[in-house]
Design a protein around this motif. Structure first.
Motif, PDB file in Angstrom:
ATOM      1  N   UNK A  89       0.845  -1.205   0.000  1.00  0.00           N
ATOM      2  CA  UNK A  89       0.000   0.000   0.000  1.00  0.00           C
ATOM      3  C   UNK A  89       0.875   1.247   0.000  1.00  0.00           C
ATOM      4  N   UNK A  90       0.478   2.257  -0.737  1.00  0.00           N
ATOM      5  CA  UNK A  90       1.227   3.515  -0.772  1.00  0.00           C
ATOM      6  C   UNK A  90       0.238   4.677  -0.760  1.00  0.00           C
ATOM      7  N   UNK A  91       0.670   5.785  -0.185  1.00  0.00           N
ATOM      8  CA  UNK A  91      -0.201   6.949  -0.111  1.00  0.00           C
ATOM      9  C   UNK A  91       0.215   8.082  -1.013  1.00  0.00           C
ATOM     10  N   UNK A  92       1.369   7.954  -1.668  1.00  0.00           N
ATOM     11  CA  UNK A  92       1.859   9.014  -2.548  1.00  0.00           C
ATOM     12  C   UNK A  92       2.818   8.424  -3.565  1.00  0.00           C
ATOM     13  N   UNK A  93       3.099   9.215  -4.609  1.00  0.00           N
ATOM     14  CA  UNK A  93       4.065   8.777  -5.615  1.00  0.00           C
ATOM     15  C   UNK A  93       5.447   8.588  -4.987  1.00  0.00           C
ATOM     16  N   UNK A  94       5.790   9.461  -4.053  1.00  0.00           N
ATOM     17  CA  UNK A  94       7.095   9.347  -3.393  1.00  0.00           C
ATOM     18  C   UNK A  94       7.207   8.031  -2.631  1.00  0.00           C
ATOM     19  N   UNK A  95       6.134   7.627  -1.949  1.00  0.00           N
ATOM     20  CA  UNK A  95       6.145   6.344  -1.232  1.00  0.00           C
ATOM     21  C   UNK A  95       6.309   5.183  -2.199  1.00  0.00           C
ATOM     22  N   UNK A  96       5.638   5.268  -3.349  1.00  0.00           N
ATOM     23  CA  UNK A  96       5.747   4.204  -4.351  1.00  0.00           C
ATOM     24  C   UNK A  96       7.186   4.079  -4.845  1.00  0.00           C
ATOM     25  N   UNK A  97       7.812   5.205  -5.155  1.00  0.00           N
ATOM     26  CA  UNK A  97       9.183   5.167  -5.662  1.00  0.00           C
ATOM     27  C   UNK A  97      10.150   4.669  -4.591  1.00  0.00           C
TER      28      UNK A  97
END
Length: 207
Positions: free
Chosen positions: A26-34
């Motif tokens: 689970x991710x809450x932002x693009x930065x978390x995904x990267x």
């Protein structure tokens, strides 16, 4: 109805001697995904392909595979499993047999979909915020009703008059919850739905 993951997940499969490992989180932002992709990147693997979706925002990467054969099928798997706020990384170790464009699409999309299918998921419920001022005499009564109203305390403070709560509630029932709390206290509480903020949105609830 959309879902996110309650915990990271993984799934591994061998396709014509190539090893495919799917990792999802689970991710809450693009930065978390990267950050997730960077943390789980395997340098000695043949390819590290990925995709994420966060609402209307999405990205995908083929990492050297033929265009459209890896990242996009992973994204399509996310959408096909009705997931949002999710990042999926599929790592491939080449086994010596070429899969062709169709085979690559089926492999990347298939392992991503199976990883999400087996993952622990939670329903995404859009929330609104209610502010409630409550006299001390009614505090215990009002607090006892929070679980039944699906109200989550975001902030709590006290002043000379009583308690002040900022509550997160299901968006579709926000006005109903505010009215219920006022009725519960026979009008002694003052509760209202707060205007939406671009910095505060959905929360997750067990399906």
């Amino acid at each position: 109805m959309l879902y996110t993951l309650s915990a990271p997940a993984r799934y591994e499969e061998i396709v014509k001697k190539s090893r495919f490992l799917a990792l999802a989180a689970p991710v809450g932002s693009a930065a978390e995904a990267m950050e997730f992709f960077a943390a789980h990147h395997v340098p000695d693997a043949t390819h590290n392909c990925w995709a994420y979706r966060i609402g209307q925002e999405y990205r995908f990467n083929d990492d050297g595979e033929p265009g459209g054969t890896a990242g996009r099928p992973i994204l399509q798997a996310i959408d096909g499993q009705k997931c949002d706020r999710v990042a999926v990384l599929v790592i491939r170790w080449f086994g010596g047999i070429k899969l062709g464009s169709g085979g690559l699409m089926r492999a990347y999309g298939g392992v991503a979909a199976q990883c999400l299918r087996l993952a622990q998921r939670v329903e995404i419920v859009e929330e609104a915020f209610v502010q409630c001022r409550c006299p001390y005499a009614d505090v215990a009564l009002v607090q006892s009703r929070f679980p039944a109203l699906e109200a989550r305390v975001v902030h709590e403070s006290f002043d000379a008059a009583g308690a002040v709560w900022k509550l997160a509630v299901p968006q579709a029932r926000a006005a109903q919850v505010a009215a219920a709390l006022v009725d519960l206290t026979r009008g002694r509480a003052d509760c209202s739905v707060l205007p939406p903020s671009p910095h505060e949105s959905s929360a997750y609830r067990e399906p």
